[in-house]
Design a protein around this motif. Structure first.
Motif, PDB file in Angstrom:
ATOM      1  N   GLY A  77       0.814  -1.222   0.000  1.00  0.00           N
ATOM      2  CA  GLY A  77       0.000   0.000   0.000  1.00  0.00           C
ATOM      3  C   GLY A  77       0.836   1.256   0.000  1.00  0.00           C
ATOM      4  O   GLY A  77       1.837   1.324   0.692  1.00  0.00           O
ATOM      5  N   GLN A  78       0.450   2.256  -0.756  1.00  0.00           N
ATOM      6  CA  GLN A  78       1.208   3.497  -0.631  1.00  0.00           C
ATOM      7  C   GLN A  78       0.556   4.227   0.512  1.00  0.00           C
ATOM      8  O   GLN A  78      -0.531   4.775   0.375  1.00  0.00           O
ATOM      9  CB  GLN A  78       1.177   4.354  -1.887  1.00  0.00           C
ATOM     10  CG  GLN A  78       0.851   3.593  -3.139  1.00  0.00           C
ATOM     11  CD  GLN A  78      -0.531   3.928  -3.605  1.00  0.00           C
ATOM     12  OE1 GLN A  78      -1.501   3.512  -3.010  1.00  0.00           O
ATOM     13  NE2 GLN A  78      -0.617   4.671  -4.681  1.00  0.00           N
ATOM     14  N   ALA A  79       1.245   4.226   1.631  1.00  0.00           N
ATOM     15  CA  ALA A  79       0.671   4.877   2.807  1.00  0.00           C
ATOM     16  C   ALA A  79       0.549   6.366   2.529  1.00  0.00           C
ATOM     17  O   ALA A  79       1.399   6.963   1.889  1.00  0.00           O
ATOM     18  CB  ALA A  79       1.578   4.639   3.998  1.00  0.00           C
ATOM     19  N   LEU A  80      -0.521   6.942   2.989  1.00  0.00           N
ATOM     20  CA  LEU A  80      -0.710   8.378   2.828  1.00  0.00           C
ATOM     21  C   LEU A  80       0.239   9.099   3.782  1.00  0.00           C
ATOM     22  O   LEU A  80       0.562   8.585   4.848  1.00  0.00           O
ATOM     23  CB  LEU A  80      -2.147   8.754   3.170  1.00  0.00           C
ATOM     24  CG  LEU A  80      -3.212   8.192   2.251  1.00  0.00           C
ATOM     25  CD1 LEU A  80      -4.577   8.425   2.852  1.00  0.00           C
ATOM     26  CD2 LEU A  80      -3.137   8.813   0.889  1.00  0.00           C
ATOM     27  N   THR A  81       0.629  10.267   3.415  1.00  0.00           N
ATOM     28  CA  THR A  81       1.439  11.051   4.349  1.00  0.00           C
ATOM     29  C   THR A  81       0.515  11.542   5.449  1.00  0.00           C
ATOM     30  O   THR A  81      -0.706  11.566   5.291  1.00  0.00           O
ATOM     31  CB  THR A  81       2.065  12.263   3.650  1.00  0.00           C
ATOM     32  OG1 THR A  81       0.998  13.064   3.159  1.00  0.00           O
ATOM     33  CG2 THR A  81       2.952  11.840   2.498  1.00  0.00           C
ATOM     34  N   GLU A  82       1.110  11.961   6.551  1.00  0.00           N
ATOM     35  CA  GLU A  82       0.294  12.362   7.703  1.00  0.00           C
ATOM     36  C   GLU A  82      -0.701  13.483   7.366  1.00  0.00           C
ATOM     37  O   GLU A  82      -1.880  13.372   7.682  1.00  0.00           O
ATOM     38  CB  GLU A  82       1.189  12.775   8.872  1.00  0.00           C
ATOM     39  CG  GLU A  82       1.788  11.593   9.622  1.00  0.00           C
ATOM     40  CD  GLU A  82       0.740  10.694  10.252  1.00  0.00           C
ATOM     41  OE1 GLU A  82      -0.236  11.214  10.823  1.00  0.00           O
ATOM     42  OE2 GLU A  82       0.884   9.458  10.168  1.00  0.00           O
ATOM     43  N   PRO A  83      -0.244  14.585   6.739  1.00  0.00           N
ATOM     44  CA  PRO A  83      -1.218  15.653   6.426  1.00  0.00           C
ATOM     45  C   PRO A  83      -2.335  15.163   5.504  1.00  0.00           C
ATOM     46  O   PRO A  83      -3.510  15.486   5.725  1.00  0.00           O
ATOM     47  CB  PRO A  83      -0.370  16.728   5.730  1.00  0.00           C
ATOM     48  CG  PRO A  83       1.033  16.357   5.932  1.00  0.00           C
ATOM     49  CD  PRO A  83       1.112  14.946   6.332  1.00  0.00           C
ATOM     50  N   GLN A  84      -1.967  14.340   4.514  1.00  0.00           N
ATOM     51  CA  GLN A  84      -2.992  13.786   3.618  1.00  0.00           C
ATOM     52  C   GLN A  84      -4.032  13.019   4.411  1.00  0.00           C
ATOM     53  O   GLN A  84      -5.231  13.163   4.210  1.00  0.00           O
ATOM     54  CB  GLN A  84      -2.335  12.831   2.625  1.00  0.00           C
ATOM     55  CG  GLN A  84      -1.899  13.475   1.337  1.00  0.00           C
ATOM     56  CD  GLN A  84      -1.192  12.462   0.456  1.00  0.00           C
ATOM     57  OE1 GLN A  84      -0.527  11.555   0.952  1.00  0.00           O
ATOM     58  NE2 GLN A  84      -1.334  12.624  -0.839  1.00  0.00           N
TER      59      GLN A  84
END
Lengths: 457, 499
Positions: free
Chosen positions: B417-424
């Motif tokens: 999975g491409q983990a989302l960045t924290e702000p996203q």
């Protein structure tokens, strides 16, 4: 001696042996093995070994024939004697003893008739105790001649005349014995419960609780619930000695309990429940190699553990209760060993895994793939660099994505419910063609549109 | 014409007053204007200005929507009658399109009839000139302007879906079709809003049968809309949206054992789309009516079998199954989806390799996967490379392929999975919770509609009457289970003096 056999054969090898025919030399000594048991299970076990083992087959059948001729069971005699005619026609046991069969047959018939008429007599005279004992004799007789359904029936009939808890325990013990031979495990468990229900904790026979434990263990083992089986066997009190010999020997308790525990329990549990279990220790002492295997497992020496088990594989394949489960149990132990072996590493070369677990010249790659697919092993294979790497766990990301998914699902579900309610409110849901009876006041007013509705289908 | 213009343009006041009109003043003003414009004859509306300009060029549709719409309609009907007083068809087309994307969404609420007529004219014109695809975009944008929430189904939605399917112009219709429908026209208990120009109104309140912004829809038409919008997304290969649209049809409320054939058709497509999306046979949504569920399993057996084989079976079996039932697929017009399914099989296999491997060589992939299109393994590593390249390019596979360095090419799967960045992630969470909170508004609205239903009120009345009578006879055992708190109080009051 255990490790002298070298590396264990790959599990795929044993899979190919369909119909269970063991060609390797087992470690057991037939005479002493069979001396552990009493009753009909002796015959049964010998016939099984005869059918399954290439090495011990003839000897086992010969023993079985001799044993059978001491008893009254013609069917079992034929089961043991017929194969001998083909595999060892020269042995003296191979010849069918027709006169013995005729004689036994007639005495059996006479005995049946006598006992049945006796029971009938007791019944007519309403002598409860005698009826019960008559039925018991009849049951024992049927059991001895191999008519198990009738034996079960006769023993069940004893229940009507049972008067003391002791009687009920007796009845259930008989029934368990017959049911074990019939492989009727439901009856076994239900009778175990019955005994438990009436048993008095203080004055009852010391041999009863272990008997119940092993009966329950066997039935769990048979249904493949290995953890339950392990727990039952591990609970077995040390005082069993030979009281359950008609079903199981103390050695078997050690083997079944040990292997099931090895297959299902974690390392700490193994130490606590098996190695430090003082009750079970008395059994383990009978089968020291099981204890060594568990010890090796606990100390992370998986290869040694597996090789010990592997060296006893042929023995266990000749065991009447264990044989169907040996492959499954061994597979479980193997997978667990691989998982345990891998835990402390983030990355292991496939070669070192092969060295530990695979037979020479073989590779465990396929097995690893299977294990990963079954989600037993949380790792990924790199076939280019030939390493197995662990998956970096990202609980935060996993939680976040699961939250988003849950929220999305909730949102969709809620929207759909709102949609449905509004469709109903607008009165455009699909009605059944044959109209509802008009008696319901709920629908009376305000639904003038309904008549023209059912045409569009 | 010039004298008319002043009348036509009298509302809304221009330039806009510093203090915006109250809803009340707005309502009165616009009603007055509608009356004035309504009285004008068609010929008058067709006149040109003194400067020789056409009225449609003078009036700004986004400011003076009402007179513009009326003049537009006058022109349309003039063209239909064949007298040459109106404008050329090409100019008119331009004007109509322009109107649909420019009208004032507040004023338009008052002239539902006119809007419907213009939308229909646009659709008909485009259709008659065999350029149906040109009409899709303008109609879609008109619907979006009318109801930005998109939660209300109208007859125009259905027309739009049909038009989009006919013309294969999916992309323009998608924004409208992708909105989740919450309301359908026809509920009898919608409160009449005081002023329909109130911009905070829920679409249910102003898009009503009375406002002529929509007509009554039959259940069949609603189902059709769901099915068509699903098919539009299938056409766009947007499986997720397609699944949602079809699911609307699949779970459509149905009493007892009655099922519409449209629902069954939708279910068949739903299975296939579900497999394309998730790779397995999805469980029926919980809200499916039970009679329909039974029917589905019987009528769509071949489809369920396909899905099961896709999940557990081999490529050759899948292909064999697809081949034996070609006539079924053809009869249901699902051949295209089936072909997609066959093509997707190997892609799913390759993707699931990511669950086992981090790096793997292309020849190994060739040997471990089979193509369901041919039922055999790929002929050479080049074919596999091409397939994988395509998958990576379309975002179906998160991996990188490295060129051969002496050996075969190597595929490296990206970490799961491409983990989302924290702000996203933060944004995503906030958005989601906002959406869910906004749902409560819809729930309240629905609750209102339901509790004001005539039948329900009658039922409640009867309930409370029952409670009273049963209380009087002293037999409270038969009072209804729905007895609410108020009833219970009443009950006690009556019982009080008895004992």
């Amino acid at each position: 001696m255990a490790s002298s056999q070298g590396a264990p054969p790959s599990p795929t090898q044993s899979r190919s042996k369909k119909g269970l025919f063991v060609t390797e030399q087992p470690k057991l000594d037939l005479e002493s093995y069979i001396a552990n048991y009493t009753g009909r299970t002796r015959l049964e076990r010998m016939i099984l070994i005869g059918n399954c083992s290439a090495v011990l087959g003839i000897d086992a059948f010969k023993l079985a024939v001799r044993e059978a001729k001491l008893g009254k069971d013609i069917t079992k005699y034929l089961e043991a004697q017929t194969p001998l005619e083909t595999i060892a026609p020269k042995e003296k046991e191979a010849a069918r003893d027709l006169s013995w069969m005729d004689k036994t047959k007639s005495t059996n018939a006479a005995e049946t008739a006598r006992l049945e008429s006796e029971v009938k007599g007791y019944k007519n005279n309403l002598i409860k105790e005698s009826t019960r004992m008559g039925n018991e004799d009849l049951g024992k007789h049927f059991q001895a001649i191999g008519d198990l359904p009738k034996a079960f029936e006769a023993f069940s009939r004893m229940r009507q005349d049972a008067q003391t808890p002791k009687h009920i325990i007796d009845i259930s013990r008989h029934l368990i014995e017959v049911a074990v031979e019939q492989r009727n495990w439901i009856a076994v468990t239900s009778n175990v419960q019955k005994i438990r229900g009436v048993m008095d904790s203080k004055d009852s026979d010391k041999a009863i609780p272990p008997f119940l434990c092993v009966a329950e263990g066997l039935s769990s083992l048979d249904s493949g619930e290995y953890l339950a089986a392990a727990l039952s066997f591990l609970q077995t009190d040390s005082g069993m000695s030979s009281s359950a010999n008609s079903i199981i020997s103390p050695n078997d308790v050690a083997v079944y309990g040990g292997i099931c525990a090895l297959a299902t329990m974690e390392r700490a549990e193994l130490t606590k429940n098996v190695l430090e279990n003082s009750n079970f220790r008395t059994y383990l002492e009978l089968e020291p190699h099981i204890r060594r295997a568990i010890g090796f497992f606990v100390n992370s020496r998986y290869a040694q553990c597996l090789s010990i088990l592997e060296s006893y594989r042929s023995d266990y394949l000749l065991d009447i209760h264990l044989q169907r489960h040996v492959d499954d149990l061994y597979q479980l132990i193997r997978s667990k060993s691989i998982v345990q072996y891998f835990i402390p590493f983030s990355c292991v070369t496939l070669d070192s895994l092969n060295e530990q677990f695979a037979a020479p010249g073989k590779t465990i790659e396929k097995e690893l793939v299977q294990m990963i697919m079954r989600k037993e092993l949380d790792a990924r294979i790199d076939t280019v660099n030939r390493v197995l790497t662990s998956v970096p766990s990202a609980p935060r990301a996993a939680l976040q994505s699961s939250v988003l998914k849950t929220a999305k699902d909730y949102e969709r579900e809620a929207m759909r419910r709102i949609q449905h309610m509004n469709i109903l409110a607008a009165d455009v849901d699909i009605k059944s063609r044959n109209k509802l009876p008009g008696g319901d006041d709920f629908f009376d007013g305000g639904r003038e549109l309904r008549s023209g509705r059912n045409t569009g289908y | 014409m010039d004298d008319l213009l002043s009348k036509l343009l009298m509302f809304p006041p221009h330039p806009p007053p510093a203090k915006p009109l109250s809803d009340h003043a707005y309502d009165e003003g616009i009603k007055e204007q509608i009356e004035v414009v309504g009285k004008m004859s068609e010929t008058k509306l067709l006149q040109q200005t003194s400067g020789g300009e056409h009225a449609l060029d003078v009036i700004n549709p986004s400011l003076n929507t009402i007179p513009y719409a009326c003049i537009l309609l006058a022109n349309i009907s003039a063209l239909k009658k064949g007298n040459n007083k109106g404008v050329e068809i090409d100019t008119l087309w331009e004007k109509m399109i322009g109107f649909l994307s420019a009208f004032d969404s507040r004023q338009i609420r008052y002239i539902g009839d006119e809007l419907s007529a213009i939308i229909e004219a646009v659709a008909a014109t485009a259709f008659s000139t065999r350029q149906a695809h040109l009409a899709v975009g303008p109609i879609a944008s008109a619907l979006m302007r009318l109801d930005p929430t998109g939660t209300m189904l109208t007859t125009h939605h259905l027309d739009l879906a049909r038009l989009a399917l006919d013309s294969r112009n999916f992309a323009d219709a998608a924004p409208v079709l992708n909105k989740s429908i919450l309301y359908v026209p026809g509920a009898s208990t919608i409160t009449k809003p005081r002023y329909i120009c109130d911009m905070t109104l829920s679409p249910v309140s102003f898009i009503t049968l009375q406002s002529k912004l929509t007509k009554k829809l039959k259940y069949l038409e609603i189902l059709e809309y769901f099915l068509y919008s699903g098919m539009v997304f299938i056409g766009m290969r947007d499986w997720e949206s397609a699944l949602q649209c079809l699911e609307n049809a699949v779970t459509y409320p149905a009493k007892e054992t009655s099922v519409s054939k449209v629902m069954v058709e939708a279910y068949k497509k739903w299975i296939l789309v579900g497999v394309l999306l998730e790779g397995r046979l999805l469980p029926l949504p919980k809200s499916t009516s039970s009679g329909a569920a039974k029917c589905y399993h019987v009528m769509a057996k071949p489809y369920e079998t396909m899905a099961q084989i896709f999940e557990n079976g081999t490529a050759s079996r899948l292909k064999a199954e697809a081949d034996t039932a070609t006539n079924i697929w053809r009869a249901d017009f699902n051949t295209g989806l089936i072909l997609h399914l066959l093509a997707a099989f190997q892609k799913f296999q390759i993707r699931s390799l990511a669950k086992v491997y981090t790096k793997i060589t292309i020849p190994e992939i060739v040997s471990q996967t089979t193509s369901a299109e041919t039922g055999t393994k790929l002929p050479n590593p080049q074919a596999a490379e091409l397939l994988i390249q395509n998958m990576i390019a379309t975002g179906e596979l998160h991996a990188t392929m490295s060129p051969p360095t002496g050996g075969p090419s190597i595929l490296t799967f990206s970490p799961t999975g491409q983990a989302l960045t924290e702000p996203q992630m933060q944004r995503e969470l906030v958005l989601t919770s906002e959406r869910i909170v906004s749902l409560t508004k819809e729930i309240k609205q629905t609750d209102r509609i339901l509790t004001h239903d005539k039948g329900y009120i009658k039922y409640v009345q009867k309930q409370s009457k029952n409670a009273k009578t049963s209380g009087a006879t002293g037999d409270q055992g038969i009072s209804g289970p729905d007895m609410d708190w108020n009833d219970a109080l009443e009950d006690e009051d009556i019982m009080g003096p008895m004992y």
